[in-house]
Design an enzyme around this catalytic site. Structure first.
Site, PDB file in Angstrom:
ATOM      1  N   THR A 153      33.946  44.218 -44.343  1.00 48.16           N
ATOM      2  CA  THR A 153      35.161  45.030 -44.307  1.00 48.16           C
ATOM      3  C   THR A 153      36.297  44.314 -45.018  1.00 48.16           C
ATOM      4  OG1 THR A 153      34.485  46.056 -42.234  1.00 48.16           O
ATOM      5  CG2 THR A 153      36.763  46.258 -42.758  1.00 48.16           C
ATOM      6  N   GLU A 170      30.508  48.274 -44.397  1.00 51.35           N
ATOM      7  CA  GLU A 170      29.872  47.699 -43.213  1.00 51.35           C
ATOM      8  C   GLU A 170      29.374  46.291 -43.445  1.00 51.35           C
ATOM      9  OE1 GLU A 170      27.087  46.688 -40.948  1.00 51.35           O
ATOM     10  OE2 GLU A 170      28.924  46.611 -39.787  1.00 51.35           O
ATOM     11  N   SER A 216      33.784  52.425 -34.569  1.00 50.73           N
ATOM     12  CA  SER A 216      34.226  51.350 -35.451  1.00 50.73           C
ATOM     13  C   SER A 216      35.123  50.389 -34.694  1.00 50.73           C
ATOM     14  CB  SER A 216      34.997  51.948 -36.636  1.00 50.73           C
ATOM     15  OG  SER A 216      35.627  50.933 -37.394  1.00 50.73           O
ATOM     16  N   SER A 217      35.202  49.172 -35.182  1.00 53.19           N
ATOM     17  CA  SER A 217      36.134  48.177 -34.658  1.00 53.19           C
ATOM     18  C   SER A 217      37.402  48.064 -35.482  1.00 53.19           C
ATOM     19  CB  SER A 217      35.458  46.799 -34.607  1.00 53.19           C
ATOM     20  OG  SER A 217      34.396  46.790 -33.696  1.00 53.19           O
TER      21      SER A 217
END
Length: 573
Positions: A393, A413, A457-458
């Site tokens: 990312t 990713e 997602s983070s």
């Protein structure tokens, strides 16, 4: 003009708010901050930051600069992000109005909850899943860019592509970080013949640092999208070709089809905002777990005087680790795509709920066990899924001359995504962020695969507003599941410890999502290891993918901050 790479100086950061000579442990050499009177772009690569700054110099908005930066990163940082992936964008006008855009990738419409279950009834091994069409979601970055540009762009669509096209066509030098990624992730970067030919020599070795690469296929792709608009990517022969290649790469019949691209939408989402001390924190809601997790970590610690404790206190880091455990338990139980599952967002953000969660934290000892809470809006915590650790990312932060800001996190990713290259760019492996098991004990997992769904997602693009309602900090990070922790650490550094954004980003990293503290090699916090263990913690040392970027408003003007662990830089208008 280009501000250049921030000059590294090996110092220990002075903690001025303690009113004493206590010193802050620095994770790495800290760069001296620069202040700018006008717009600033901070990104993980100086060439991409310069692309964004070039838009600001032409009178472009923060949105224009963010899009140009994203496109340039497609060229120079292919291991981390690009038009073959997706992202989240948080924008704020000078008056404090916040908008958020969801450009997260989606599963093909034909995908089922058993997407990652093999013929033997067991989850497919991650390496097998990632290097196949099972991992590839419909890319969202270009739709996100188009929607944001339509609302807040000032320059023409084609103008935003020019820096990226120039980099792709005239060439860009391989950096040490790109070379290392090519060496460590060769199974993905060289999986496609196009990737092998572009990034490796005849003997199959990654091109040396400093080698100039010309990605003419990508230049051609970008020129076409610049001229014909985003529909040329999502419909017609380009979409047909992409879907056909992904289908041929997918070991099941229910693969991606052209209609999945044609129907893809980037969605406006409600910003999630909450009060922390005297500041308003705003971020990205589901399918991102970023805002809820960052805010939980902060609010669960609000009863503690972190300012007085300071960053050299073992107690500070112990409290930080314990709050992570609580926040990640809720994240794993509840977060998913709200178009498909009920997420108790209001309950998870409620101040009284988080304060109650925080009472479980004991400054004198580690919690023996941690369970998800039961926020308002839910009767029972859901089962936790199963999935590999998230990885790659990139993040970039922008402010324009009018005070509008953009916080954009973009991803493919893992390093080089799925490894499948088409048109000069890599396609993501974002679907591996779904749970590999659809249910536990007969109960569905919130983050299970479903057709058209977006994986959890983070990513945590964040904007912080001061008591006067104006933005004071724009920040985000890269590094998969560590992202909310990196952002929360930096916010504590700025808002509680009184550090600059540059100093706060450079603080040592401590990651504890599930009961084991992870520290970086050579971390200054290693001297605290015996004390942390005495409090009941297990402590391990391992490399972690920390990489944050920010812009901050200071009395001297806006300043850029880039993680000294990375090759990032801040560039002024």
């Amino acid at each position: 003009m280009m501000a250049g790479r921030l000059r590294h100086v090996f110092v220990l950061l002075a903690h001025s708010l303690l009113g004493a000579c206590a010193m802050v442990p620095a994770a790495v050499p800290v760069a001296a901050p620069h202040s700018y009177a006008r717009g600033v772009v901070s990104a993980a690569d100086p060439r991409a930051a310069e692309a964004g700054a070039a838009m600001l110099r032409q009178g472009g908005s923060a949105t224009d600069a963010a899009i140009a930066t994203m496109l340039a990163l497609t060229v120079v940082e292919p291991q981390s992000s690009g038009i073959g992936g997706g992202g989240f964008l948080v924008e704020a006008a000078a008056d404090g109005t916040v908008e958020t855009w969801d450009g997260r990738e989606t599963a093909p419409a034909a995908a089922t909850p058993e997407w990652f279950i093999g013929s033997d009834g067991k989850p497919v091994p991650f390496p097998q899943a990632v290097k196949s069409g099972l991992s590839i979601g419909v890319p969202g970055n270009l739709r996100l860019a188009a929607e944001a540009h339509q609302r807040h762009g000032k320059l023409g669509w084609a103008a935003l592509f020019r820096p990226a096209i120039t980099l792709a066509e005239k060439g860009f030098a391989v950096t040490p970080r790109l070379h290392d990624s090519l060496a460590s992730a060769q199974d993905r970067a060289a999986l496609s013949p196009a990737g092998a030919a572009l990034f490796y020599d005849a003997a199959g070795q990654p091109l040396p640092t400093g080698t100039v690469i010309r990605n003419r296929d990508l230049a051609h792709t970008l020129r076409r999208i610049a001229k014909e608009g985003p529909d040329s990517f999502y419909t017609g022969d380009m979409a047909d070709g992409l879907a056909q290649i992904v289908a041929g790469y997918t070991p099941v019949a229910n693969h991606m089809v052209a209609a999945d691209l044609a129907t893809y939408q980037a969605k406006p989402r409600n910003a999630l905002c909450g009060q922390y001390r005297q500041y308003r924190i705003c971020g990205m809601g589901p399918p991102s777990s970023g805002a809820t997790t960052v805010y939980a970590i902060l609010k669960q610690l609000e009863r503690f005087d972190l300012h007085a404790l300071g960053p050299q206190s073992v107690t500070s880091w112990h409290l930080f680790a314990e709050s992570q455990r609580l926040a990640y338990a809720d994240r794993d139980a509840y977060l998913g795509d709200t178009d498909f599952v009920s997420v108790p967002v209001a309950g998870l953000m409620a101040g009284d709920y988080l304060a109650a969660r925080g009472t479980q934290i004991d400054p004198a000892r580690r919690m023996a066990t941690v369970q998800p809470g039961i926020p308002v809006g839910i009767a029972q915590a859901g089962p936790q899924g199963l999935g590999p650790v998230e990885q790659g990312t990139t993040h970039f932060a922008i402010v324009d001359r009018e005070g509008a800001v953009a916080s954009y996190t973009s991803t493919v990713e893992g390093p080089f995504g799925s490894g499948l290259m088409i048109g000069g760019f890599f396609l993501n492996n974002e679907l591996t962020d779904f749970s590999f098991v659809p249910a536990r004990d007969g109960r569905p997992v919130a983050n299970r695969v479903q057709g058209g769904k977006r994986p959890r997602s983070s990513m945590a693009p964040t904007v912080v507003f001061g008591p006067d309602g104006k933005a004071v900090l724009v920040i985000g990070a890269a590094g998969g599941a560590t992202i909310p922790v990196q952002v929360a650490k930096a916010l504590i550094g700025v808002l509680d410890f009184g550090l600059s954004a540059q100093e706060a980003i450079a603080l040592p990293g401590l990651f504890d999502p599930d009961g084991t503290i992870m520290l970086e090699p050579n971390s200054p916090l290693l001297v605290m290891k015996p004390q942390l263990e005495a409090l009941g913690h297990a402590v391990v040392v391992r490399p972690m993918p920390f990489k944050a970027n920010a812009v901050q408003h200071t009395p001297g003007g806006w300043t850029g901050a880039a993680d000294p662990r990375s090759e990032g830089a801040a560039v002024s208008e």
